[in-house]
Design a protein around this motif. Structure first.
Motif, short mmCIF file in Angstrom:
data_model
loop_
_atom_site.label_atom_id
_atom_site.label_comp_id
_atom_site.label_asym_id
_atom_site.label_seq_id
_atom_site.Cartn_x
_atom_site.Cartn_y
_atom_site.Cartn_z
N VAL A 64 0.84 -1.20 0.00
CA VAL A 64 0.00 0.00 0.00
C VAL A 64 0.88 1.25 0.00
O VAL A 64 0.68 2.18 -0.79
N VAL B 163 -9.37 0.03 -11.14
CA VAL B 163 -10.35 -0.75 -10.37
C VAL B 163 -11.17 -1.63 -11.30
O VAL B 163 -11.39 -2.81 -11.02
N ALA C 225 -8.91 -4.48 -12.35
CA ALA C 225 -8.72 -5.47 -11.28
C ALA C 225 -9.96 -6.33 -11.10
O ALA C 225 -9.87 -7.54 -10.87
N GLY D 79 -1.66 -0.40 -10.16
CA GLY D 79 -2.84 -0.35 -9.30
C GLY D 79 -3.71 -1.59 -9.43
O GLY D 79 -4.16 -2.15 -8.42
N ASP D 80 -3.93 -2.06 -10.66
CA ASP D 80 -4.81 -3.22 -10.82
C ASP D 80 -4.14 -4.50 -10.31
O ASP D 80 -4.77 -5.31 -9.63
N SER E 169 -4.00 -4.32 -6.44
CA SER E 169 -5.35 -4.49 -5.87
C SER E 169 -5.74 -5.96 -5.90
O SER E 169 -6.28 -6.49 -4.92
N TYR E 170 -5.45 -6.60 -7.01
CA TYR E 170 -5.73 -8.03 -7.14
C TYR E 170 -4.90 -8.84 -6.14
O TYR E 170 -5.42 -9.73 -5.45
N ARG F 199 -11.36 -6.73 -4.50
CA ARG F 199 -10.36 -6.10 -5.37
C ARG F 199 -10.67 -4.61 -5.52
O ARG F 199 -9.78 -3.77 -5.46
N TRP G 92 -9.78 -2.41 -2.31
CA TRP G 92 -8.38 -2.02 -2.12
C TRP G 92 -7.94 -0.99 -3.15
O TRP G 92 -7.16 -0.09 -2.83
N GLY G 93 -8.43 -1.10 -4.36
CA GLY G 93 -8.10 -0.10 -5.37
C GLY G 93 -8.62 1.27 -5.00
O GLY G 93 -7.90 2.29 -5.09
#
Length: 544
Positions: free
Chosen positions: A217, A260, A263, A439-440, A443-444, A461, A464-465
């Motif tokens: 993060v 997002v 993801a 980011g994707d 997040s995944y 997913r 978190w994104g």
């Protein structure tokens, strides 16, 4: 050899581990708690929070910097040893054929780390090392003789060692533990050989996973936030858009919407489509720079720079921060290596997931050799062009880079490239999508850690994104300095994460040979193949 029945059992075991829709409550609670604590302390007293992190950053870099360097170096060397060993022929993930085509697979790999900051630093970092001579070298800054060392130092930071920690030994351990033994696809699994079942159940394993999530993060929010400032600055310079918090929020919203969505649709749709598009765009930009830019200079600079990289490899990899130039090591080599360490467990998890059906050798060479070489080419095209324009007096980035204004450096170099403003706009677009691919994928990966298996709920997913984008928005509201403070926190998070990765130095080769024995590639323990005798072809792998 692993059978389809054992594969099904493994799948069932991991599904049971991730039965809770939103994942492990300890991981979720500690990770969200960190975000809220950091934001709360920043709101309460920004200067005190930044000062506390700065002190921790300085202590960690000076005390543990050499340990971080040694861990990356050993990971690369041992990983290369595994790649050339007979165990390198073992296949990952109990599949006969790869899930992803070679181009899709390599595209996802390339876009994951290079996006995390490589594009942001690719233009400015080589020029910085050109105008400020790195400690290993003695060339006069700003001269023709300083070109090769400047590129070599950039290659060290973003080359073989950086990539090796992300998806070689630790990815082998996770792949064997998850797809063969049915253990959860979580960082805690890397510590199973040390702690046994104690690490797999209860609060301890949750704390380990949460520490790795927090590191990612911190490592991802930084590029997301800095991208908003970079694109905002670029749009202001190119088109006169207002450069302020409102514009940055719009950029964050668009960026978050892209990654997002990617993801949530998963590896086989959004993530690989976005990565492929970005690779095509990067190749087009690279071709324009090489053909219409300072072609001969770039060719010679790359040849000499890569040669210097190989020649001074161990000197750059092992120079310590306990020197008169300690400040330089702290803000460059140690910072970058700690950043990559922080990404290590979750990137290894991601690489193991997308490499099913590939051999261990293919996975190691793709992550530890192909990707670094491609990165050095990219740094030469952007950063090498910047050096050329700095050397010939077309631009002067000395003041901007001494103030660490890399957004200014990137745009200045982009505008000096063939195509001018059009090229600058293309590079801004490329940078945006590169950060979206980080980011994707992250997040995944965070959602996978929470769930313990490789098909987490789309809503997790997305959560978190969105959380990382919101954190970047709040930090930008406080000022870019708080994002810098979060970036420094990456070095502190590398302490626990490095201990999670440490057993992989031994378990990586051990897991590789275990897979090779299970697949009939090497003889079982206690048996030795006769000279000229083969051990037979790998048994049929289950291809669920």
């Amino acid at each position: 050899m692993t059978t389809s029945a054992s594969s099904t059992a493994a799948s069932n075991a991991t599904r049971e581990t991730g039965a809770r829709r939103f994942g492990d409550p300890i991981v979720l609670g500690l990770s969200i708690g960190f975000i809220l604590l950091f934001l709360g302390l920043s709101l309460y007293d920004i200067e005190w929070t930044a000062g506390l992190i700065s002190s921790g950053f300085a202590w960690t870099a000076s005390t543990l910097g050499s340990f971080f360097q040694l861990l990356l170096l050993l990971t690369f060397l041992i990983g290369m040893g595994v790649a050339i060993s007979p165990a390198g022929s073992a296949k990952v993930g109990n599949l006969n054929t790869p899930e992803l085509s070679t181009f899709k697979w390599l595209s996802i790999i390339m876009c994951t780390l290079l996006a995390g900051g490589g594009v942001f630093f690719a233009a400015g970092e080589p020029v910085y090392h050109f105008v400020v001579t790195p400690p290993v070298f003695s060339t006069e800054a700003g001269t023709a003789e300083a070109v090769a060392p400047a590129l070599a130092q950039s290659f060290m930071h973003w080359g073989f060692l950086a990539w090796a920690i992300l998806g070689t030994l630790s990815a082998i351990v996770l792949a064997h533990a998850h797809y063969v033994k049915g253990q959860p696809l979580q960082p805690r699994t890397l510590l199973y050989p040390v702690f046994g079942e104690r690490i797999m159940q209860g609060w301890f394993g949750g704390v380990v996973d949460a520490a790795c999530v927090i590191a990612v993060v911190a490592g991802t929010v930084g590029p997301i936030g800095f991208l908003a400032t970079q694109v905002s600055f670029g749009l202001h310079e190119l088109f006169g858009f207002p450069e302020g918090y409102g514009t940055q929020l719009v950029i964050l919203a668009v960026l978050a919407g892209v990654y997002v969505t990617s993801a949530m649709t998963g590896i086989h749709r959004g993530i690989q489509i976005l990565s492929r598009f970005n690779v095509f765009l990067a190749l087009a930009i690279a071709a324009v720079i090489f053909i219409f830019g300072p072609t001969l200079f770039l060719t010679n600079a790359y040849t000499q720079g890569f040669g210097e990289y190989i020649n001074s490899f161990f000197a750059m990899a092992t120079v310590t921060s306990v020197t008169a130039e300690g400040w330089w090591m702290q803000w460059w080599t140690i910072f970058f290596f700690a950043w990559f360490l922080g990404y290590g467990p979750l990137m290894a998890l991601f690489v193991a997931r997308i490499s099913r059906g590939r051999t261990i050798r293919q996975m190691i060479l793709a992550v530890g050799v192909m990707a670094p070489v491609a990165t050095t080419v990219w740094f030469t095209l952007l950063g090498g062009s910047g050096i050329f324009y700095q050397l010939t007096g077309v631009i002067d980035l000395s003041e901007a880079l001494n103030n660490f204004q890399f957004d200014v450096a990137t745009l200045t170099i982009a505008q000096a490239l063939p195509g001018g403003s059009l090229m600058a706009l293309a590079i801004l677009m490329l940078t945006t999508i590169f950060v979206a691919t980080t980011g994707d994928s992250m997040s995944y990966a965070i959602a996978v850690v929470s769930a313990g298996h490789d098909d987490p709920e789309p809503i997790v997913r997305a959560f978190w994104g969105v959380a990382m984008a919101l954190m970047a928005a709040v930090l930008l509201y406080m000022g870019a300095g708080q994002i810098s403070a979060l970036q420094q926190f990456i070095v502190i998070t590398a302490i626990p994460v490095s201990l999670v990765l440490l057993p992989s130095l031994y378990m990586g080769p051990k897991s590789a040979y275990a897979m090779a024995r299970e697949q009939g590639i090497v003889p079982p323990k206690g048996e030795v193949a006769l000279v000229g005798e083969t051990t037979g072809s790998p048994q049929s792998l289950s291809g669920k």
